[in-house]
Design an enzyme around this catalytic site. Structure first.
Site, PDB file in Angstrom:
ATOM      1  N   MET A  26       0.843  -1.195   0.000  1.00 16.03           N
ATOM      2  CA  MET A  26       0.000   0.000   0.000  1.00 16.03           C
ATOM      3  C   MET A  26       0.881   1.249   0.000  1.00 16.03           C
ATOM      4  O   MET A  26       0.419   2.335   0.369  1.00 16.03           O
ATOM      5  CB  MET A  26      -0.936  -0.008   1.206  1.00 16.03           C
ATOM      6  CG  MET A  26      -1.871  -1.219   1.171  1.00 16.03           C
ATOM      7  SD  MET A  26      -3.434  -0.950   2.012  1.00 16.03           S
ATOM      8  CE  MET A  26      -2.905  -0.656   3.648  1.00 16.03           C
ATOM      9  N   ALA A  28       4.124   3.811   1.091  1.00 17.13           N
ATOM     10  CA  ALA A  28       4.852   4.224   2.305  1.00 17.13           C
ATOM     11  C   ALA A  28       5.913   3.167   2.621  1.00 17.13           C
ATOM     12  O   ALA A  28       5.994   2.637   3.733  1.00 17.13           O
ATOM     13  CB  ALA A  28       3.893   4.427   3.484  1.00 17.13           C
ATOM     14  N   HIS A  33       9.673  -3.612   3.299  1.00 18.69           N
ATOM     15  CA  HIS A  33       9.213  -3.832   1.916  1.00 18.69           C
ATOM     16  C   HIS A  33      10.406  -4.119   0.999  1.00 18.69           C
ATOM     17  O   HIS A  33      10.311  -4.928   0.086  1.00 18.69           O
ATOM     18  CB  HIS A  33       8.458  -2.605   1.391  1.00 18.69           C
ATOM     19  CG  HIS A  33       7.200  -2.298   2.134  1.00 18.69           C
ATOM     20  ND1 HIS A  33       7.098  -1.261   3.029  1.00 18.69           N
ATOM     21  CD2 HIS A  33       5.980  -2.893   2.115  1.00 18.69           C
ATOM     22  CE1 HIS A  33       5.875  -1.222   3.527  1.00 18.69           C
ATOM     23  NE2 HIS A  33       5.175  -2.196   2.997  1.00 18.69           N
ATOM     24  N   ASP A 149       2.623  -9.891   9.098  1.00 21.50           N
ATOM     25  CA  ASP A 149       1.160 -10.008   9.039  1.00 21.50           C
ATOM     26  C   ASP A 149       0.837 -11.491   8.876  1.00 21.50           C
ATOM     27  O   ASP A 149       0.406 -11.933   7.804  1.00 21.50           O
ATOM     28  CB  ASP A 149       0.606  -9.201   7.860  1.00 21.50           C
ATOM     29  CG  ASP A 149       0.825  -7.720   8.057  1.00 21.50           C
ATOM     30  OD1 ASP A 149       0.238  -7.153   8.974  1.00 21.50           O
ATOM     31  OD2 ASP A 149       1.618  -7.138   7.293  1.00 21.50           O
ATOM     32  N   GLN A 152      -2.648 -12.456   7.724  1.00 22.12           N
ATOM     33  CA  GLN A 152      -2.871 -12.115   6.307  1.00 22.12           C
ATOM     34  C   GLN A 152      -2.252 -13.186   5.401  1.00 22.12           C
ATOM     35  O   GLN A 152      -2.885 -13.650   4.442  1.00 22.12           O
ATOM     36  CB  GLN A 152      -2.258 -10.748   6.012  1.00 22.12           C
ATOM     37  CG  GLN A 152      -2.229 -10.379   4.535  1.00 22.12           C
ATOM     38  CD  GLN A 152      -1.897  -8.923   4.314  1.00 22.12           C
ATOM     39  OE1 GLN A 152      -2.762  -8.078   4.416  1.00 22.12           O
ATOM     40  NE2 GLN A 152      -0.655  -8.629   3.983  1.00 22.12           N
ATOM     41  N   SER A 185       5.382   0.898   8.956  1.00 18.34           N
ATOM     42  CA  SER A 185       5.228   2.330   8.649  1.00 18.34           C
ATOM     43  C   SER A 185       4.596   3.056   9.843  1.00 18.34           C
ATOM     44  O   SER A 185       4.713   4.271   9.978  1.00 18.34           O
ATOM     45  CB  SER A 185       4.408   2.537   7.376  1.00 18.34           C
ATOM     46  OG  SER A 185       3.355   1.624   7.343  1.00 18.34           O
ATOM     47  N   ARG A 186       3.952   2.283  10.734  1.00 18.68           N
ATOM     48  CA  ARG A 186       3.326   2.919  11.912  1.00 18.68           C
ATOM     49  C   ARG A 186       4.352   3.356  12.958  1.00 18.68           C
ATOM     50  O   ARG A 186       4.021   4.167  13.826  1.00 18.68           O
ATOM     51  CB  ARG A 186       2.350   1.950  12.571  1.00 18.68           C
ATOM     52  CG  ARG A 186       1.194   1.630  11.664  1.00 18.68           C
ATOM     53  CD  ARG A 186       0.266   0.661  12.315  1.00 18.68           C
ATOM     54  NE  ARG A 186      -0.812   0.321  11.399  1.00 18.68           N
ATOM     55  CZ  ARG A 186      -2.011  -0.033  11.776  1.00 18.68           C
ATOM     56  NH1 ARG A 186      -2.310  -0.086  13.048  1.00 18.68           N
ATOM     57  NH2 ARG A 186      -2.928  -0.340  10.894  1.00 18.68           N
TER      58      ARG A 186
HETATM   59  O1  PAF Z   1      -0.198  -5.833   3.656  1.00 19.77           O
HETATM   60  C1  PAF Z   1      -0.614  -4.896   2.945  1.00 19.77           C
HETATM   61  O2  PAF Z   1       0.046  -3.885   2.749  1.00 19.77           O
HETATM   62  C2  PAF Z   1      -1.999  -4.989   2.316  1.00 19.77           C
HETATM   63  O3  PAF Z   1      -2.878  -5.639   3.155  1.00 19.77           O
HETATM   64  C3  PAF Z   1      -1.989  -5.641   0.919  1.00 19.77           C
HETATM   65  C4  PAF Z   1      -1.527  -7.090   0.982  1.00 19.77           C
HETATM   66  C5  PAF Z   1      -1.086  -4.853   0.000  1.00 19.77           C
HETATM   67  C6  PAF Z   1      -3.397  -5.633   0.328  1.00 19.77           C
HETATM   68  O4  PAF Z   1      -3.873  -4.339   0.174  1.00 19.77           O
END
Ligand code: PAF
Length: 284
Positions: A26, A28, A33, A149, A152, A185-186
């Site tokens: 997303m 930032a 990353h 995450d 996720q 990023s937080r």
């Molecule tokens: O982890 C993230 O940044 C988001 O949840 C993702 C996987 C890009 C989906 O928008």
């Protein structure tokens, strides 16, 4: 590296690619990353392609203010993508991804019950929807998600399994500061005092992992160790959740005996919610 904003232009790149590795983000972007992009580069190899998507996905935000205040740093993000080996950055607008009358959704009904899913209703359904779209648009052969995450990552693996998607999912290790604090990023929104003590989350989880290695399998006692550690800080923090769950089903465990277990937490330092997790007894 090429920046693409329109889905059509992306699709025009041609038929499915043999090795095309997607890193959904997303924006930032930070060093965490960067390590996902480098992992994608090593999976793709010199002949393959690495695509980073940058899209602040509205369907996964449960609070409108969070969506509106989400940091946007495209120029810096592009530099980070380029210097870590991305070939394409796909940075669409919301209307590129969601038609004004879009009406199909995805609902995950099991793995979302605990951890972040319990306090963020609808969040993971939005993540599933956008990832499904990004997989379709990029026609990637592989995608990389961070283990920070953890929920996720588990849900995306389930999405791929349950909808028979043609994509391989790779988990990338959490990148930490020397203090142990997981990069996020937080972190930049923490006050100086909160920033100083935020590594206590990792320290607490790590203490529990050590006790587990010495034979403590009762999850109430393991969690009590972490709570105790966090209660020693010079200010109060709010634990959103702290659980030991099965690594695949994400069901809460009373004991880790015979299970692959993850200890996961979300803690509020002021208004900043930080998440972290550690695998207790396997290479997660
Ligand atoms: O982890 C993230 O940044 C988001 O949840 C993702 C996987 C890009 C989906 O928008």
């Amino acid at each position: 590296m090429i920046l693409i904003k329109e889905t059509e232009n992306f699709l025009a790149l041609g038929p499915p690619r043999e090795k095309c590795v997607l890193v959904p983000t997303m924006g930032a972007l930070h060093a965490g990353h960067a390590s996902l992009i480098r992992k994608a580069r090593s999976i793709a190899g010199p002949q393959g392609e690495v695509v980073v998507s940058i899209f602040v996905n509205p369907t996964q935000f449960d609070r409108k203010e969070d969506l509106e205040h989400y940091p946007k740093t495209l120029t810096e993000d592009l530099e980070l993508c380029e210097s870590n080996g991305a070939d394409y950055v796909f940075a669409p607008t919301t209307s590129e991804i969601y038609s004004h009358d879009h009406s199909i959704s995805i609902a995950e009904k099991s793995l979302t019950k605990n951890l972040c899913g319990a306090t963020r209703p609808g969040h993971f359904d939005g993540v599933c929807l956008v990832c499904m779209k990004l997989f379709q648009i990029s026609r990637a052969s592989d995608a990389v998600f961070g283990k920070k995450d953890y929920q996720q990552l588990a849900i995306i693996r389930r999405l791929v399994r349950d909808l028979n998607l043609h994509i391989r999912i790779h988990g990338a290790e959490t990148v930490r500061e020397d203090s142990g604090l997981a990069l996020s990023s937080r972190n930049q929104n923490l006050s100086p005092a909160h920033r100083l003590y935020a590594p206590a989350i990792f320290q607490g989880l790590n203490m529990a992992r050590q006790e587990h290695a010495y034979g403590l399998t009762d999850t109430t006692l393991l969690c009590a160790l972490v709570r105790q550690h966090l209660s020693n800080l010079p200010f109060e923090v709010k634990i959103d959740y702290l659980d030991v769950v099965d690594a695949v089903s994400l069901e809460k465990l009373d004991s880790t005996e015979g299970k692959q277990a993850i200890m996961a937490t979300a803690v509020f330092f002021g208004s900043v919610r930080l998440i972290d997790n550690l695998s207790l007894n396997f290479q997660g």
